[in-house]
Design a protein around this motif. Structure first.
Motif, short mmCIF file in Angstrom:
data_model
loop_
_atom_site.label_atom_id
_atom_site.label_comp_id
_atom_site.label_asym_id
_atom_site.label_seq_id
_atom_site.Cartn_x
_atom_site.Cartn_y
_atom_site.Cartn_z
N CYS A 172 27.35 2.21 29.86
CA CYS A 172 27.93 1.04 29.25
C CYS A 172 26.71 -0.06 29.63
N ASN B 67 29.03 8.91 25.75
CA ASN B 67 29.31 7.78 24.94
C ASN B 67 28.95 6.46 25.73
N CYS B 68 28.87 5.11 25.07
CA CYS B 68 28.77 4.07 26.06
C CYS B 68 30.06 3.14 25.19
N CYS B 69 30.96 2.68 26.06
CA CYS B 69 32.18 1.88 25.72
C CYS B 69 31.70 0.56 25.36
N ASP C 145 28.69 -0.68 24.07
CA ASP C 145 27.82 0.07 23.45
C ASP C 145 26.88 -1.02 22.63
N CYS D 177 33.45 9.69 27.63
CA CYS D 177 33.21 8.39 28.50
C CYS D 177 33.03 8.64 29.96
#
Length: 313
Positions: free
Chosen positions: A243, A213-215, A217, A199
């Motif tokens: 994000c 990662n994309c929280c 998403d 993140c």
């Protein structure tokens, strides 16, 4: 729109009654954190909310009432770490309380919709690399089959959390040490059939098997709702953050988890003061509208693509 509930405070844990009341009413108010007298009125009915992203360390207060949001698409970001109450002050025991809650939530809504967060990670005399690896392995084994994805991050130091972290004798690792540590986390996750991502990290961990990662998403949301979204990157987040845009409904200085690494609370006293103003029936979280407040209706709409493109045929 995508509703973020919430980066700023743990609404599922402490303010779920307020949230469910807001769902019934179909709207809520959010104060501008940069100008407290500016309030946005936000419509939150199913026709405009494409997905809700919940952020929490304890969703138990919400679980029995999930039927009340059955018309909405949603998923949970569930933070579950190995820290004790010297760091995460007001959370129940992880092994005996929170892991079973995670498992219960997963069984109710499906493992795709419960993302495990082991973050933020900091290192100290107590919370060594070895400690984290042991804790991560224990939790990963317990959550195997209950989640598809884990998100990690390394703690960022802000003026709001520096004193607390200094008090815990935290220290940083160099990039080589971080990569070696990350590789071990990645292997543990893979052994338990869990994908792992990072993140908003500046360090590239792709070679360790940990992707950026994309929280919030887009890919996951499109999979959950079965529809493409017309949405861009969230320009209000750090450049390392992947994000997409969302509407944040939380309020700073209201989270009662008491985590030492928290950037969203100025002090325990301010949290106590604000939490004392909590009224589940108010459109505002932790407060009431005052005479000198200005309420503006924020324009919101669904982000769903309504036309097929050549690529969909």
């Amino acid at each position: 729109m995508i509703l973020s509930v919430s980066r700023r405070t743990d609404i599922p844990n402490y303010y779920s009654e307020w949230f469910y009341n807001r769902i019934k009413e179909g709207f809520l108010y959010v104060r501008n954190p940069m100008n407290a007298h500016q309030i946005s009125e936000i419509k939150i009915t199913p026709d405009v909310v494409d997905c809700i992203v919940f952020w929490t360390k304890n969703p138990l207060p919400m679980i029995k009432r999930l039927d009340e949001i059955k018309e909405y698409n949603y998923y949970f970001q569930f933070t579950l770490t190995g820290y004790a109450n010297d760091v995460e002050v007001n959370l129940p025991n992880k092994k005996t309380k929170m892991i079973p809650v995670f498992q219960e939530l997963s069984e109710k809504i499906g493992k795709q919709k419960v993302i495990w967060r082991y973050d933020p990670i900091f290192f100290s005399d107590r919370y060594t690399k070895e400690y984290h690896l042991k804790a991560f392995k224990s939790i990963a084994e317990a959550l195997s089959g209950y989640t598809e994805k884990c998100v990690i991050s390394f703690v960022d130091i802000y003026p709001k959390n520096k004193k607390n972290l200094d008090g815990l004798s935290s220290h940083e690792l160099n990039d080589d040490e971080l990569r070696e540590f990350a590789e071990k986390l990645s292997k543990i996750a893979a052994d338990n059939n869990i994908k792992i991502g990072s993140c908003a990290e500046k360090i590239d961990l792709d070679e360790c098997g940990i992707i950026h990662n994309c929280c919030i998403d887009r890919e996951l949301i499109e999979k959950i709702i079965g529809c493409k979204l017309n949405v861009g990157k969230d320009k209000n987040q750090r450049k390392e953050c992947g994000c997409v845009e969302s509407v944040e409904i939380g309020t700073y200085n209201t989270c009662k988890n008491g985590c030492a690494y928290c950037y969203a609370n100025y002090s325990s006293k301010s949290v106590e003061t604000n939490a004392a103003q909590y009224d589940p029936s108010s459109p505002l979280l932790c407060g009431q509208v005052q005479e000198d407040d200005k309420i503006t209706i924020r324009k919101v709409e669904s982000l769903k693509e309504t036309q097929l493109s050549i690529f969909d045929m």
